[in-house]
Scaffold this motif. Sequence first.
Motif, PDB file in Angstrom:
ATOM      1  N   ARG A  26      44.257 -19.610   2.858  1.00 43.82           N
ATOM      2  CA  ARG A  26      42.923 -19.022   2.994  1.00 43.82           C
ATOM      3  C   ARG A  26      42.382 -19.111   4.413  1.00 43.82           C
ATOM      4  O   ARG A  26      41.546 -18.309   4.805  1.00 43.82           O
ATOM      5  N   LEU A  27      42.817 -20.106   5.192  1.00 38.20           N
ATOM      6  CA  LEU A  27      42.296 -20.274   6.548  1.00 38.20           C
ATOM      7  C   LEU A  27      43.064 -19.471   7.593  1.00 38.20           C
ATOM      8  O   LEU A  27      42.485 -19.076   8.605  1.00 38.20           O
ATOM      9  N   ARG A  28      44.333 -19.236   7.348  1.00 42.56           N
ATOM     10  CA  ARG A  28      45.156 -18.571   8.367  1.00 42.56           C
ATOM     11  C   ARG A  28      44.754 -17.111   8.532  1.00 42.56           C
ATOM     12  O   ARG A  28      44.114 -16.519   7.657  1.00 42.56           O
ATOM     13  N   GLY A  29      45.135 -16.540   9.651  1.00 41.83           N
ATOM     14  CA  GLY A  29      44.898 -15.118   9.895  1.00 41.83           C
ATOM     15  C   GLY A  29      43.430 -14.746  10.037  1.00 41.83           C
ATOM     16  O   GLY A  29      43.057 -13.614   9.746  1.00 41.83           O
ATOM     17  N   LEU A  57      35.731 -27.754  14.918  1.00 40.82           N
ATOM     18  CA  LEU A  57      35.666 -28.161  13.522  1.00 40.82           C
ATOM     19  C   LEU A  57      37.040 -28.629  13.038  1.00 40.82           C
ATOM     20  O   LEU A  57      38.019 -27.882  13.112  1.00 40.82           O
ATOM     21  N   ALA A  58      37.083 -29.863  12.539  1.00 38.51           N
ATOM     22  CA  ALA A  58      38.303 -30.442  11.973  1.00 38.51           C
ATOM     23  C   ALA A  58      38.125 -30.553  10.466  1.00 38.51           C
ATOM     24  O   ALA A  58      37.128 -31.081   9.993  1.00 38.51           O
ATOM     25  N   ILE A  59      39.101 -30.039   9.725  1.00 40.40           N
ATOM     26  CA  ILE A  59      39.087 -30.115   8.267  1.00 40.40           C
ATOM     27  C   ILE A  59      40.199 -31.070   7.844  1.00 40.40           C
ATOM     28  O   ILE A  59      41.358 -30.875   8.202  1.00 40.40           O
ATOM     29  N   GLU A  60      39.837 -32.083   7.071  1.00 37.76           N
ATOM     30  CA  GLU A  60      40.796 -33.056   6.574  1.00 37.76           C
ATOM     31  C   GLU A  60      40.860 -32.980   5.055  1.00 37.76           C
ATOM     32  O   GLU A  60      39.818 -32.973   4.392  1.00 37.76           O
ATOM     33  N   VAL A  61      42.070 -32.907   4.513  1.00 37.92           N
ATOM     34  CA  VAL A  61      42.285 -32.927   3.071  1.00 37.92           C
ATOM     35  C   VAL A  61      42.632 -34.360   2.698  1.00 37.92           C
ATOM     36  O   VAL A  61      43.628 -34.903   3.170  1.00 37.92           O
ATOM     37  N   ASP A  62      41.784 -34.966   1.868  1.00 35.55           N
ATOM     38  CA  ASP A  62      41.969 -36.370   1.496  1.00 35.55           C
ATOM     39  C   ASP A  62      42.531 -36.492   0.092  1.00 35.55           C
ATOM     40  O   ASP A  62      41.865 -36.178  -0.888  1.00 35.55           O
ATOM     41  N   SER A 103      31.974 -23.702   1.821  1.00 36.01           N
ATOM     42  CA  SER A 103      31.400 -24.765   2.652  1.00 36.01           C
ATOM     43  C   SER A 103      32.018 -24.761   4.055  1.00 36.01           C
ATOM     44  O   SER A 103      31.330 -25.024   5.038  1.00 36.01           O
ATOM     45  N   ILE A 104      33.305 -24.427   4.152  1.00 34.45           N
ATOM     46  CA  ILE A 104      33.941 -24.284   5.475  1.00 34.45           C
ATOM     47  C   ILE A 104      33.306 -23.107   6.208  1.00 34.45           C
ATOM     48  O   ILE A 104      32.988 -23.203   7.397  1.00 34.45           O
ATOM     49  N   TRP A 105      33.079 -22.005   5.503  1.00 31.32           N
ATOM     50  CA  TRP A 105      32.434 -20.830   6.097  1.00 31.32           C
ATOM     51  C   TRP A 105      31.056 -21.210   6.646  1.00 31.32           C
ATOM     52  O   TRP A 105      30.697 -20.824   7.759  1.00 31.32           O
ATOM     53  N   ARG A 106      30.294 -21.977   5.870  1.00 30.71           N
ATOM     54  CA  ARG A 106      28.958 -22.413   6.323  1.00 30.71           C
ATOM     55  C   ARG A 106      29.058 -23.279   7.569  1.00 30.71           C
ATOM     56  O   ARG A 106      28.270 -23.137   8.498  1.00 30.71           O
ATOM     57  N   GLU A 107      30.017 -24.184   7.606  1.00 30.86           N
ATOM     58  CA  GLU A 107      30.207 -25.035   8.795  1.00 30.86           C
ATOM     59  C   GLU A 107      30.542 -24.193  10.020  1.00 30.86           C
ATOM     60  O   GLU A 107      30.063 -24.454  11.119  1.00 30.86           O
ATOM     61  N   LEU A 108      31.370 -23.179   9.826  1.00 29.36           N
ATOM     62  CA  LEU A 108      31.747 -22.311  10.937  1.00 29.36           C
ATOM     63  C   LEU A 108      30.553 -21.512  11.462  1.00 29.36           C
ATOM     64  O   LEU A 108      30.477 -21.214  12.647  1.00 29.36           O
TER      65      LEU A 108
END
Length: 115
Positions: A26-29, A57-62, A103-108
């Motif tokens: 979903r994030l690529r491209g 912005l750093a996204i970490e999958v925990d 939520s990633i979109w909002r952060e961006l």
Amino acid sequence: MAFPKRTRARELRANMTAVERRVWYRLRGRQVAGHKFRRQFPVGPYFVDFMCLAARLAIEVDGPLHEEESDRRKSAYLESQGFRVVRMPVEMIDEHFEDVIESIWRELNNPPTPP
């Protein structure tokens, strides 16, 4: 001769978990707000699961095996380097994937606060 960090980043990219792969697709491209993401991006002594350099912005999958103290040190280091850190638990991604992407979109779209 390959550089050690580059070699390690390639190994991490080749061995992503199913959840990381799902997020990456979903994030690529530039699919999210037109921003470019990189995966397993080296920053200092760490590798960030997903990084958008333009938005800092750093996204970490925990996952369930993450160590809180280690995660805290990593987040503190990234923040000291001027990055915002968003941590996403695997359970949240599995159960509310579209909410996670939103939520990633909002952060961006939320400009970083100046230091």
